[in-house]
Design a protein around this motif. Structure first.
Motif, short mmCIF file in Angstrom:
data_model
loop_
_atom_site.label_atom_id
_atom_site.label_comp_id
_atom_site.label_asym_id
_atom_site.label_seq_id
_atom_site.Cartn_x
_atom_site.Cartn_y
_atom_site.Cartn_z
N GLU A 1 37.28 30.36 29.31
CA GLU A 1 37.14 31.69 29.62
C GLU A 1 36.34 32.47 28.85
OE1 GLU A 1 41.16 32.99 29.59
OE2 GLU A 1 41.29 33.27 27.42
N ALA B 1 35.59 36.56 32.71
CA ALA B 1 35.44 35.44 33.79
C ALA B 1 36.54 34.20 33.38
CB ALA B 1 34.04 34.91 34.18
N ARG B 2 37.05 33.35 34.00
CA ARG B 2 37.67 31.89 33.92
C ARG B 2 37.81 31.04 34.72
NH1 ARG B 2 43.65 33.03 31.50
NH2 ARG B 2 44.30 32.96 33.69
N TRP B 3 37.60 29.67 34.37
CA TRP B 3 37.59 28.72 35.28
C TRP B 3 38.94 27.93 34.89
CZ3 TRP B 3 36.22 23.46 33.97
CH2 TRP B 3 36.42 22.41 35.18
N ASP C 1 41.10 36.55 41.76
CA ASP C 1 41.25 34.98 41.70
C ASP C 1 41.12 34.43 43.12
OD1 ASP C 1 41.94 35.12 38.82
OD2 ASP C 1 44.04 34.54 38.87
N THR D 1 37.74 36.50 37.92
CA THR D 1 37.05 37.44 37.51
C THR D 1 37.75 38.50 37.24
OG1 THR D 1 36.15 38.16 39.51
CG2 THR D 1 34.68 36.61 38.42
#
Lengths: 404, 404, 404
Positions: B282, B324-326, B374, B357
């Protein structure tokens, strides 16, 4: 009592905040069990009490509200008390609301001052009938240096209608009288008498019933080993004498309690009136020499105040105390081995005997660690009277406590 | 931290009060669903956290009691923590009671400082085994400017015996070590390692079991889309490395986590040991330029402090941040598409991937508004391995937060 | 309002603590009952409200968190409110979170100021649809000396997803406008209008439904005697005018309320839109002469402030007040005696009429004792429309209240 307090400018309004944290770790040491006997938690934890005291005083009025985030078991938030108090003249306090009314010497001690982790089972059972935590009361207390008297009309407990709505709440009363016929710097002799009477047991759509039971003086596991089941009770009463003697840093105290239950008639079925009893004797020796001072506001003995609080730089070791107790509760009545309880109208509730020893460390006035080792012996037959479902086992538990 | 505090005359006793309010509004945007896939709340609200912190300090002792009136879902009052702390020497704190022990970089952040509304699912799943909120612990933490180390023995969580009594509580441990090999005014490099081990899973009358599962990183709806069901577990462990890098007002952090479950043997049924894993990366960019400062007491990055708090008369706009994150969590193991999980002893728990995001607004040091969008992708077969019960959908939610 | 307050050094941060204790004792006096009519508690107790108010103010922001340890019935701890307030300009307050939004004159009174123990049933039923305690809101209020206006978008209530998860939360709104066309030292004339609209009723896996019902204006017993059952509602609305007139120490106030429910179509079954209504008139005479002052922040009448607080040494007797009320709620619609409600698509919810008289004693500004004697008449047919399941009875109850 050292509680953080906020006072209004004119000093008439005060708010104070207190806390009580009792966290238990331990378990039961059991071997093989009789068929029908219960397997207890061999290792667990429980927040026994996690209370925040909110007190508000205005002149001679005081409101107390005490949520409890601990419990038996912990996990559901409850209310220890919510009551309104009025002190019209100095040694008299009138109380209305949910309260813990005075009954027995043991229950008159603060739960911070107990010699053992739990009250003796017979005291727990007695106070469950018309007293105990969060009991609906109206009444008062008169306390002086040498005398204590209290009496309350009592109803149901907090949350009584939470699962089933009563069609008629319980009505009853509880009273206590106690005194110190002898007191000097070295000694206190306490004598007392207390009792309770439920004139009319709580009634719901399915009738009246009363269940007497307790855990084996340990609440990491919540299983009750002695239990009368639901008795078709119309009335019930409890009474018993109190005895306590402090000599310097030694304390010896004990009580005997008798409980009666009047069962409702039901056709031809035998429904005799039942009587149960029990008692305990417990002793404390404060190794470091501090006395367990007598508290006149509750007519009971308090925990020792460490003369030299523990500090890392060698200032002191706090107070140390050794404790021992023998406790019996007998919930068998009107039964004959080999005959079903339904045939006699009695009950195989079981007889429990606990021999306990303990050690307490009080690093300072707020903190306490308390180790208990109990030997529990339960003698109980199944409802048919043909099979032993009791057991004998040991339990070990450590309580960590901070209170103010 | 700016909490209202009451101090006794001699300064030895302090009581302070804190609050945390997180109120979420939002929902899932779903289209048509596969048969067996879950319909989520399209618009709802939830008090995610509604905590009142009560802290009491006496010299080097501190009692913390924190009820939580929010939750997942809100509506039942719980306890976030109740613990006793002792600081015998300065950077060391020993803790006993219900506590949130340190595990992973993400869980070491305050829930007020999160980049996203919820922790990545793999972190939630890992911390549920032997850590998490209200976990019974005894242990300690050592924190310095460049180093952090913590280790706790852990047991069950608050309320563990509330519905079913354990016959043997869980025993385990959790440890974390972290450091900042590089730190200057512009940058912080964080490296760490943490893990947990449940030596013996909680045992009840119906045996031992462990269930790994999580919601889709949103708690307005409480449905879990990935779920192993109850695994007949004897032991379980988690471990993983931590990475974080701040450069001025940019932050990049991530973790990889591996979870192992040892299943109990049961006759001829296959019961292989299972392994699950997941991770996340993130990033945050504080648009208005404030850095996310490193907190040495927790070895994690805090939320930005607005340089110019928002005021109506044009004094400032507060701080703004884009995130932002995965995130991936894989709860499938020892399964083959088309074969039932019972045949292999594995589990179709499902694999979840979330791409998120977000935008945060910090009007001042206490207030925060946080918008998340998301995209959730769940790939999961039914227990027979023949039917897809996963789905792909979007979720949008706004959190309003006030904390101090 | 005299609440204990802690203020930070710079005066920007304030924490304050309030309390509300309402403890009721009493019961219903019933004779023989029709078959199907409910037996109520003849004697019981209930902690109606046991609230601790925690307020935190920072400049123009305020966080309110109010747990309630009482309830209907007491025994499970809940949350009265948790909300965030911002006052950008003086008479405007914007609110977000769980809140009690303004609706009706009666519900705009503080529950400490009520003329009777409970709100009239029609008010309780109306506010249950899109307002009431712990309702999710966003909106605002504008209050001036002569005018009051408020409007909120509302969603579900606190704990809405606690037993069943919604797949779509309720959306609605509530608004109120009120004014004092006449005010002088002797008199206040209040006129108002308020209403609510649920655009879309909460939806779960088993569809949408709305249940309208209430207890007989007494909450020692929790049984509801009028009840529509679960209506398959798509939308619902409420509206009604408010009237209040104070002349010196006399107060007369009343409201009429109309409630509409749009039922969802379902094949050939009749599903007419339903309308229910009711109202009340109540009067107060403060015997000792103090007026019930008008509160501009809520546009409603407050309880009297005793001119001479009660003291044991004869300083005064506090304030005494006599009250009377007539209240009607009619939950019958689209039904014909002798025909089943399923045949017409209507509902035999029942019609309740309560005639009440009361006496209040206010020893001082914080304390109040309130005695109510109600005659309740319920006229209700069973779902087949063939049998009377209503009843006529009396109820007597005493409330003891301390609030600040």
């Amino acid at each position: 009592s050292g509680r953080p307090t906020v006072t209004s400018g004119d000093g008439r309004f005060q708010a104070f905040l207190g806390g009580q944290f009792q966290y238990d770790v331990g378990g039961a040491v059991q071997g093989n069990l009789n068929p029908g006997a219960s397997r207890l938690d061999s290792f667990g934890q429980n927040l026994r009490r996690g209370r925040l005291f909110f007190g508000f005083r205005y002149d001679d009025l005081q409101l107390n509200v005490t949520p409890d985030f601990g419990g038996s078991p912990d996990g559901s938030v409850g209310l220890y008390e919510a009551n309104l108090n009025w002190t019209p003249v100095k040694p008299l306090t009138l109380t209305l609301g949910y309260f813990k009314p005075w009954i027995t010497l043991q229950d008159s001690m603060s739960s911070n001052d107990f010699l053992f982790l739990e009250r003796p089972s017979i005291v727990e059972i007695a106070r469950s009938i018309a007293a105990g935590d969060g009991r609906s009361v109206v009444g008062g207390r008169w306390t002086q240096d040498r005398w204590f008297a209290s009496a309350y009309l009592t109803g149901d407990s907090y949350g009584g209608n939470n699962t089933t709505q009563a069609t008629s709440g319980q009505t009853g009363g509880v009273a206590r009288i106690a005194g110190r016929p002898w007191t000097d710097a070295d000694a206190d002799l306490h004598l007392g008498l207390s009792g309770s009477y439920a004139f009319d047991i709580r009634r719901t759509g399915s009738g009246q019933s009363l269940q007497l039971r307790d855990r084996p003086e340990l609440r990491i596991d919540q299983t009750r080993l002695i239990d009368t089941g639901a008795l078709p009770a119309e009335k019930a009463y409890t009474y018993g004498p109190e005895f306590g003697l402090r000599w310097r840093n030694f304390l010896l105290q004990g009580e005997y309690i008798r409980i009666g239950v009047d069962q409702a008639r039901s056709g031809a079925a035998p429904r005799p009136d039942l009587e149960f009893d029990g008692g305990y004797v417990e002793a404390s020796w404060v190794i470091t020499g501090e006395p367990r001072k007598y508290t006149t506001s509750g007519a009971a003995f308090a925990r020792p105040v460490p003369a030299e609080p523990f500090t890392l730089d060698g200032g002191g070791w706090g107070a140390w105390e050794a404790m021992a107790r023998w406790s019996v509760a007998d919930l068998n009545d009107h039964v004959t081995r080999g005959r079903a309880q339904a045939a006699t109208g009695g009950v195989y509730g079981g007889r429990q005997e606990v021999i306990g020893t303990g050690l307490s460390w009080y690093p300072n006035n707020y903190l306490r660690f308390m180790l208990n080792w109990d030997i529990v012996n339960v003698d109980r037959l199944n409802a048919a009277g043909t099979q032993q479902i009791g057991q004998r086992f040991h339990s070990i538990a450590l309580r960590s406590q901070l209170a103010f």
